[in-house]
Design a protein around this motif. Structure first.
Motif, PDB file in Angstrom:
ATOM      1  N   PHE A 182       0.810  -1.210   0.000  1.00 59.25           N
ATOM      2  CA  PHE A 182       0.000   0.000   0.000  1.00 59.25           C
ATOM      3  C   PHE A 182       0.849   1.269   0.000  1.00 59.25           C
ATOM      4  CE2 PHE A 182      -3.040  -3.120   1.739  1.00 59.25           C
ATOM      5  CZ  PHE A 182      -4.081  -2.919   0.836  1.00 59.25           C
ATOM      6  N   GLY A 183       2.122   1.168   0.392  1.00 57.60           N
ATOM      7  CA  GLY A 183       3.012   2.312   0.331  1.00 57.60           C
ATOM      8  C   GLY A 183       3.787   2.390  -0.968  1.00 57.60           C
ATOM      9  N   MET A 184       3.546   1.426  -1.869  1.00 55.91           N
ATOM     10  CA  MET A 184       4.225   1.387  -3.165  1.00 55.91           C
ATOM     11  C   MET A 184       5.743   1.441  -2.987  1.00 55.91           C
ATOM     12  SD  MET A 184       1.675   3.939  -5.283  1.00 55.91           S
ATOM     13  CE  MET A 184       2.561   3.715  -6.829  1.00 55.91           C
ATOM     14  N   MET A 185       6.225   0.655  -2.039  1.00 47.55           N
ATOM     15  CA  MET A 185       7.663   0.610  -1.757  1.00 47.55           C
ATOM     16  C   MET A 185       8.302  -0.645  -2.342  1.00 47.55           C
ATOM     17  SD  MET A 185       7.948   1.959   2.197  1.00 47.55           S
ATOM     18  CE  MET A 185       6.647   0.930   2.862  1.00 47.55           C
ATOM     19  N   CYS A 186       9.562  -0.533  -2.696  1.00 47.39           N
ATOM     20  CA  CYS A 186      10.331  -1.718  -3.050  1.00 47.39           C
ATOM     21  C   CYS A 186      10.533  -2.547  -1.787  1.00 47.39           C
ATOM     22  CB  CYS A 186      11.693  -1.322  -3.619  1.00 47.39           C
ATOM     23  SG  CYS A 186      11.620  -0.320  -5.110  1.00 47.39           S
ATOM     24  N   PHE A 187      10.610  -3.860  -1.935  1.00 43.86           N
ATOM     25  CA  PHE A 187      10.749  -4.692  -0.743  1.00 43.86           C
ATOM     26  C   PHE A 187      12.068  -4.422  -0.029  1.00 43.86           C
ATOM     27  CE2 PHE A 187      10.893  -8.697   1.715  1.00 43.86           C
ATOM     28  CZ  PHE A 187       9.628  -8.603   2.278  1.00 43.86           C
ATOM     29  N   GLY A 188      13.069  -3.959  -0.776  1.00 40.20           N
ATOM     30  CA  GLY A 188      14.336  -3.621  -0.157  1.00 40.20           C
ATOM     31  C   GLY A 188      14.239  -2.432   0.789  1.00 40.20           C
ATOM     32  N   GLU A 189      13.165  -1.635   0.663  1.00 39.86           N
ATOM     33  CA  GLU A 189      12.989  -0.479   1.542  1.00 39.86           C
ATOM     34  C   GLU A 189      12.359  -0.858   2.886  1.00 39.86           C
ATOM     35  OE1 GLU A 189      12.533   3.124  -1.704  1.00 39.86           O
ATOM     36  OE2 GLU A 189      10.754   1.936  -1.217  1.00 39.86           O
ATOM     37  N   VAL A 190      11.836  -2.065   2.996  1.00 38.97           N
ATOM     38  CA  VAL A 190      11.251  -2.507   4.264  1.00 38.97           C
ATOM     39  C   VAL A 190      12.020  -3.678   4.865  1.00 38.97           C
ATOM     40  CG1 VAL A 190       8.944  -1.722   3.615  1.00 38.97           C
ATOM     41  CG2 VAL A 190       9.617  -4.077   3.114  1.00 38.97           C
ATOM     42  N   SER A 191      13.082  -4.119   4.207  1.00 37.06           N
ATOM     43  CA  SER A 191      13.826  -5.283   4.676  1.00 37.06           C
ATOM     44  C   SER A 191      15.302  -4.948   4.882  1.00 37.06           C
ATOM     45  CB  SER A 191      13.701  -6.452   3.683  1.00 37.06           C
ATOM     46  OG  SER A 191      14.231  -6.088   2.414  1.00 37.06           O
ATOM     47  N   VAL A 192      15.983  -5.816   5.598  1.00 35.95           N
ATOM     48  CA  VAL A 192      17.419  -5.692   5.868  1.00 35.95           C
ATOM     49  C   VAL A 192      18.068  -7.035   5.528  1.00 35.95           C
ATOM     50  CG1 VAL A 192      19.183  -5.156   7.582  1.00 35.95           C
ATOM     51  CG2 VAL A 192      16.935  -4.079   7.742  1.00 35.95           C
ATOM     52  N   LYS A 193      19.246  -7.002   4.891  1.00 30.19           N
ATOM     53  CA  LYS A 193      19.898  -8.238   4.458  1.00 30.19           C
ATOM     54  C   LYS A 193      20.247  -9.139   5.640  1.00 30.19           C
ATOM     55  CE  LYS A 193      21.917  -6.258   0.258  1.00 30.19           C
ATOM     56  NZ  LYS A 193      23.180  -5.942  -0.466  1.00 30.19           N
ATOM     57  N   SER A 194      20.709  -8.534   6.720  1.00 34.62           N
ATOM     58  CA  SER A 194      21.091  -9.303   7.904  1.00 34.62           C
ATOM     59  C   SER A 194      21.061  -8.392   9.117  1.00 34.62           C
ATOM     60  CB  SER A 194      22.485  -9.915   7.745  1.00 34.62           C
ATOM     61  OG  SER A 194      23.465  -8.893   7.672  1.00 34.62           O
ATOM     62  N   ARG A 195      21.123  -8.974  10.311  1.00 31.94           N
ATOM     63  CA  ARG A 195      21.113  -8.166  11.523  1.00 31.94           C
ATOM     64  C   ARG A 195      22.326  -7.240  11.567  1.00 31.94           C
ATOM     65  NH1 ARG A 195      20.481 -11.146  17.232  1.00 31.94           N
ATOM     66  NH2 ARG A 195      18.474 -11.615  16.230  1.00 31.94           N
ATOM     67  N   SER A 196      23.475  -7.725  11.152  1.00 32.34           N
ATOM     68  CA  SER A 196      24.692  -6.913  11.188  1.00 32.34           C
ATOM     69  C   SER A 196      24.673  -5.784  10.151  1.00 32.34           C
ATOM     70  CB  SER A 196      25.920  -7.792  10.966  1.00 32.34           C
ATOM     71  OG  SER A 196      25.841  -8.428   9.690  1.00 32.34           O
ATOM     72  N   ASP A 197      23.840  -5.928   9.123  1.00 33.65           N
ATOM     73  CA  ASP A 197      23.772  -4.915   8.071  1.00 33.65           C
ATOM     74  C   ASP A 197      22.869  -3.747   8.445  1.00 33.65           C
ATOM     75  OD1 ASP A 197      24.437  -4.098   5.291  1.00 33.65           O
ATOM     76  OD2 ASP A 197      22.279  -4.337   4.972  1.00 33.65           O
ATOM     77  N   PHE A 198      22.073  -3.881   9.507  1.00 32.72           N
ATOM     78  CA  PHE A 198      21.118  -2.834   9.863  1.00 32.72           C
ATOM     79  C   PHE A 198      21.834  -1.545  10.271  1.00 32.72           C
ATOM     80  CE2 PHE A 198      18.930  -0.510  13.263  1.00 32.72           C
ATOM     81  CZ  PHE A 198      17.813  -0.092  12.555  1.00 32.72           C
ATOM     82  N   SER A 199      21.327  -0.429   9.743  1.00 32.15           N
ATOM     83  CA  SER A 199      21.835   0.889  10.107  1.00 32.15           C
ATOM     84  C   SER A 199      20.665   1.861  10.143  1.00 32.15           C
ATOM     85  CB  SER A 199      22.874   1.384   9.093  1.00 32.15           C
ATOM     86  OG  SER A 199      23.177   2.751   9.329  1.00 32.15           O
ATOM     87  N   PRO A 200      20.486   2.597  11.231  1.00 29.89           N
ATOM     88  CA  PRO A 200      19.373   3.552  11.309  1.00 29.89           C
ATOM     89  C   PRO A 200      19.466   4.688  10.298  1.00 29.89           C
ATOM     90  CG  PRO A 200      20.869   3.812  13.176  1.00 29.89           C
ATOM     91  CD  PRO A 200      21.283   2.561  12.469  1.00 29.89           C
ATOM     92  N   THR A 201      20.629   4.871   9.681  1.00 30.83           N
ATOM     93  CA  THR A 201      20.763   5.903   8.651  1.00 30.83           C
ATOM     94  C   THR A 201      20.303   5.410   7.285  1.00 30.83           C
ATOM     95  OG1 THR A 201      23.054   5.266   8.161  1.00 30.83           O
ATOM     96  CG2 THR A 201      22.712   6.937   9.869  1.00 30.83           C
ATOM     97  N   ARG A 202      20.093   4.100   7.167  1.00 31.63           N
ATOM     98  CA  ARG A 202      19.670   3.530   5.879  1.00 31.63           C
ATOM     99  C   ARG A 202      18.369   2.744   5.966  1.00 31.63           C
ATOM    100  NH1 ARG A 202      22.594  -0.395   4.321  1.00 31.63           N
ATOM    101  NH2 ARG A 202      23.912  -0.691   6.170  1.00 31.63           N
ATOM    102  N   HIS A 203      17.974   2.328   7.157  1.00 30.03           N
ATOM    103  CA  HIS A 203      16.802   1.476   7.308  1.00 30.03           C
ATOM    104  C   HIS A 203      15.786   2.089   8.272  1.00 30.03           C
ATOM    105  CE1 HIS A 203      20.210  -1.370   6.327  1.00 30.03           C
ATOM    106  NE2 HIS A 203      19.352  -1.615   5.344  1.00 30.03           N
TER     107      HIS A 203
END
Length: 271
Positions: A182-203
């Protein structure tokens, strides 16, 4: 994206300078807006196009023919594999059908009228846009490889029926799917590759989700994407969500917050 969202330009007066007449115009406009609930996605697509191509705000409203013609061309284009210019273009493409593009143009028209501007396209303007859309449609139908089918409401309903929303992982999956759709977002905009990859500046984090009500008293949620290909450097990309019945992304987000409590700096979609 709401029809009451004002542009940077001020529309000419639509009534005589009288408070009663101003009030009547506002009441009439709000009554008309109750019939345009499906226009939000069209306006969001239009502003997404304007952000991608750096369209100045003073020509988004009112929008000249060149802007709306360009918007229609961009929204209809699915770059063919043999077109090097389109395949290597830095601007992203998110093609929709010709019928949907006409609904998008109707949304932009309603937005102009709601803000006190005349309809932006004349009959001749529509004819010119239809000529271009017909050519692009012919190119698409001539391809040997079919376009991948879209995600549908029926698919979402089936997915939800297979999930146990009291389970943290299932609640997270459903919130991601509903918000992305419903937000017309790419799935990459709501997901993270891994726990270590998470960054609040990108996700997305819990802090990036905001609930509120619009001027008509209708509930909405806003997700501020901290990093999006259409956002200016250092700026967030807002994504607006509204209530959608049994598949409602707002309900999915509230359920996720209940099932998976988290801190403001934690990932929005987590379990």
């Amino acid at each position: 994206m709401h029809l009451l969202l004002a542009g940077s330009s001020t529309a000419p007066p639509g009534t005589l300078d009288n408070p009663v007449l101003h009030h009547l115009a506002n009441v009439a406009s709000r009554a008309s807006l109750r019939e345009t609930s499906g226009y939000g996605s069209g306006l969001r697509k239009f502003h997404l196009f304007c952000d991608i191509f750096s369209v100045p705000k003073d020509i988004r409203l009112p929008a000249p023919f060149a802007v709306l013609h360009s918007f229609a061309l961009w929204a209809a284009t699915d770059p063919p594999p043999d077109d090097l210019v389109l395949r290597t273009a830095p601007e992203p493409f998110e093609p929709v059908s010709i019928a949907v593009i006409r609904k998008y143009l109707a949304a932009v028209r309603a937005w102009h009228i709601a803000q006190g501007w005349p309809p932006p396209l004349s009959h001749d303007d529509h004819q010119r846009i239809n000529w271009s859309l017909h050519g692009l449609e012919s190119m698409c139908t001539a391809r040997h490889k079919p376009i991948c089918p879209p995600i549908t409401l029926a698919m979402l309903s089936t997915l939800k029926g297979c999930l146990q929303l009291h389970d943290p992982f299932n609640a997270c999956v459903w919130a991601m799917a509903s918000c992305a759709f419903f937000g017309m977002m790419c799935f990459g905009e709501v997901s993270v590759k891994s726990r270590s990859d998470f960054s609040p500046t990108r996700h997305l984090t819990r802090h990036d989700a905001f609930f509120g009500t619009d001027l008509l008293g209708k509930a909405f949620a806003r997700l501020d994407l901290p990093s999006a290909k259409t956002a200016q450097p250092g700026e967030t990309q807002p994504v607006f969500l509204t209530e959608q019945g049994d598949l409602c992304p707002l309900a999915a987000l509230r359920n996720l917050a209940h099932v998976v409590p988290a801190l403001a700096a934690d990932p929005l979609f987590s379990w």
